[in-house]
Design an enzyme around this catalytic site. Structure first.
Site, PDB file in Angstrom:
ATOM      1  N   HIS A 113     -25.628  30.988  14.143  1.00 32.85           N
ATOM      2  CA  HIS A 113     -24.841  29.813  14.511  1.00 32.85           C
ATOM      3  C   HIS A 113     -25.344  29.295  15.856  1.00 32.85           C
ATOM      4  CE1 HIS A 113     -21.441  27.120  14.823  1.00 32.85           C
ATOM      5  NE2 HIS A 113     -21.314  27.498  16.080  1.00 32.85           N
ATOM      6  N   GLN A 175     -33.304  25.966  18.618  1.00 30.58           N
ATOM      7  CA  GLN A 175     -33.940  26.412  17.364  1.00 30.58           C
ATOM      8  C   GLN A 175     -35.128  27.324  17.639  1.00 30.58           C
ATOM      9  OE1 GLN A 175     -34.635  23.348  14.365  1.00 30.58           O
ATOM     10  NE2 GLN A 175     -32.909  24.290  13.340  1.00 30.58           N
ATOM     11  N   GLU A 178     -33.735  30.586  18.106  1.00 30.80           N
ATOM     12  CA  GLU A 178     -33.293  31.160  16.824  1.00 30.80           C
ATOM     13  C   GLU A 178     -34.463  31.810  16.090  1.00 30.80           C
ATOM     14  OE1 GLU A 178     -31.377  27.887  14.755  1.00 30.80           O
ATOM     15  OE2 GLU A 178     -29.451  28.474  15.637  1.00 30.80           O
TER      16      GLU A 178
HETATM   17  C1  GRF Z   1     -29.828  26.313  12.533  1.00 31.55           C
HETATM   18  O1  GRF Z   1     -29.772  25.648  13.757  1.00 31.55           O
HETATM   19  C2  GRF Z   1     -28.723  27.307  12.420  1.00 31.55           C
HETATM   20  O2  GRF Z   1     -28.211  27.707  13.656  1.00 31.55           O
HETATM   21  C3  GRF Z   1     -27.659  26.593  11.664  1.00 31.55           C
HETATM   22  O3  GRF Z   1     -28.333  25.728  10.806  1.00 31.55           O
HETATM   23  C4  GRF Z   1     -29.588  25.388  11.359  1.00 31.55           C
HETATM   24  C5  GRF Z   1     -30.602  25.548  10.271  1.00 31.55           C
HETATM   25  O4  GRF Z   1     -31.832  25.003  10.633  1.00 31.55           O
HETATM   26  N1  GRF Z   1     -26.805  27.526  10.990  1.00 31.55           N
HETATM   27  P1  GRF Z   1     -33.118  25.239   9.709  1.00 31.55           P
HETATM   28  O5  GRF Z   1     -32.799  24.681   8.332  1.00 31.55           O
HETATM   29  O6  GRF Z   1     -33.390  26.703   9.685  1.00 31.55           O
HETATM   30  O7  GRF Z   1     -34.197  24.441  10.364  1.00 31.55           O
END
Ligand code: GRF
Length: 217
Positions: A113, A175, A178
């Site tokens: 998230h 991102q 992430e």
């Molecule tokens: C990510 O930013 C995640 O945190 C959220 O949805 C987004 C998905 O991005 N749950 P992607 O499709 O992986 O580029």
């Protein structure tokens, strides 16, 4: 868990940049997870192309044809269970999961998230962080429970907010974080280091009352 390597299915709804981060790690031989299946609820999700290109089996289970949430989730689970997944990785899957689904895969669903949970559950997190004038933002990997964005937190990637930046720029930076932390946390699960028990996350046998925090620029 199946004997041998951890079999993971990834659920997406859109672009799939997090999925791509898993694919890239796997290509470098740096991922303990076998990506056995990618499922989208939208046929036009670009992540399906990313998966096909990487040779991963894909499926689309469209939610439109179902009258209620649980019927869709049961159809989704039927496809998933053909692959006997040890781990379900939600990567931009824009569906609220039913209690039935969460119970069916209890302790085996991870989500990411884009906020430092428990701050900012829900949508538009980057804009809300900028409007609040927060100094820190980031993303959280957590186990999925029935409580939306509320399951036990495992790992957070944290970065300083630049008050001059746009929500889009902040989103791009989050991102990138992430893409580092999600495969890391999934690797902990695959290696048996991370588990869900008694409603809590456990890492190396210790209960995680607070998530592990990694700092980024
Ligand atoms: C990510 O930013 C995640 O945190 C959220 O949805 C987004 C998905 O991005 N749950 P992607 O499709 O992986 O580029």
């Amino acid at each position: 868990m199946n004997k041998g390597r951890c079999r993971a299915a990834i659920l997406i709804s859109g672009s799939g940049t997090n999925l791509q981060a898993f694919i890239d790690r796997a290509a470098r031989g740096n991922l303990d997870v076998d990506l056995s299946l990618v499922i989208s609820n939208r046929p036009d999700a670009y992540g399906l192309e990313r998966a096909s290109h990487a040779g991963i089996e894909t499926a689309c289970v469209e939610h439109g044809g179902f009258t209620d949430r649980e019927s869709f989730d049961r159809a989704l689970a039927a496809r998933l269970d053909e692959h006997r997944p040890d781990l379900i990785i939600l990567a931009g899957f824009m569906r609220i999961l039913s209690p039935w689904f969460v119970d069916h895969y209890e302790g085996r669903i991870l989500n990411i998230h884009p906020a430092l949970l428990p701050a900012y559950p829900g949508l538009d997190t980057h804009q809300r962080v900028l409007e609040a004038g927060d100094h820190w933002h980031g993303s959280t990997v957590h186990f999925v429970t029935e409580q939306l964005d509320g399951g036990p937190r495992v790992l957070q990637g944290r970065l300083p907010v630049n008050s001059e930046e746009s929500a889009a720029e902040l989103a791009r930076r989050v991102q990138a974080v992430e893409h580092q932390i999600y495969p890391e946390a999934a690797g902990w699960f695959a290696g048996g280091r991370l588990r869900y028990r008694d409603g809590c996350a456990w890492l190396d046998g210790d209960r995680l009352d607070e998530p592990i925090v990694m700092d980024f620029d």
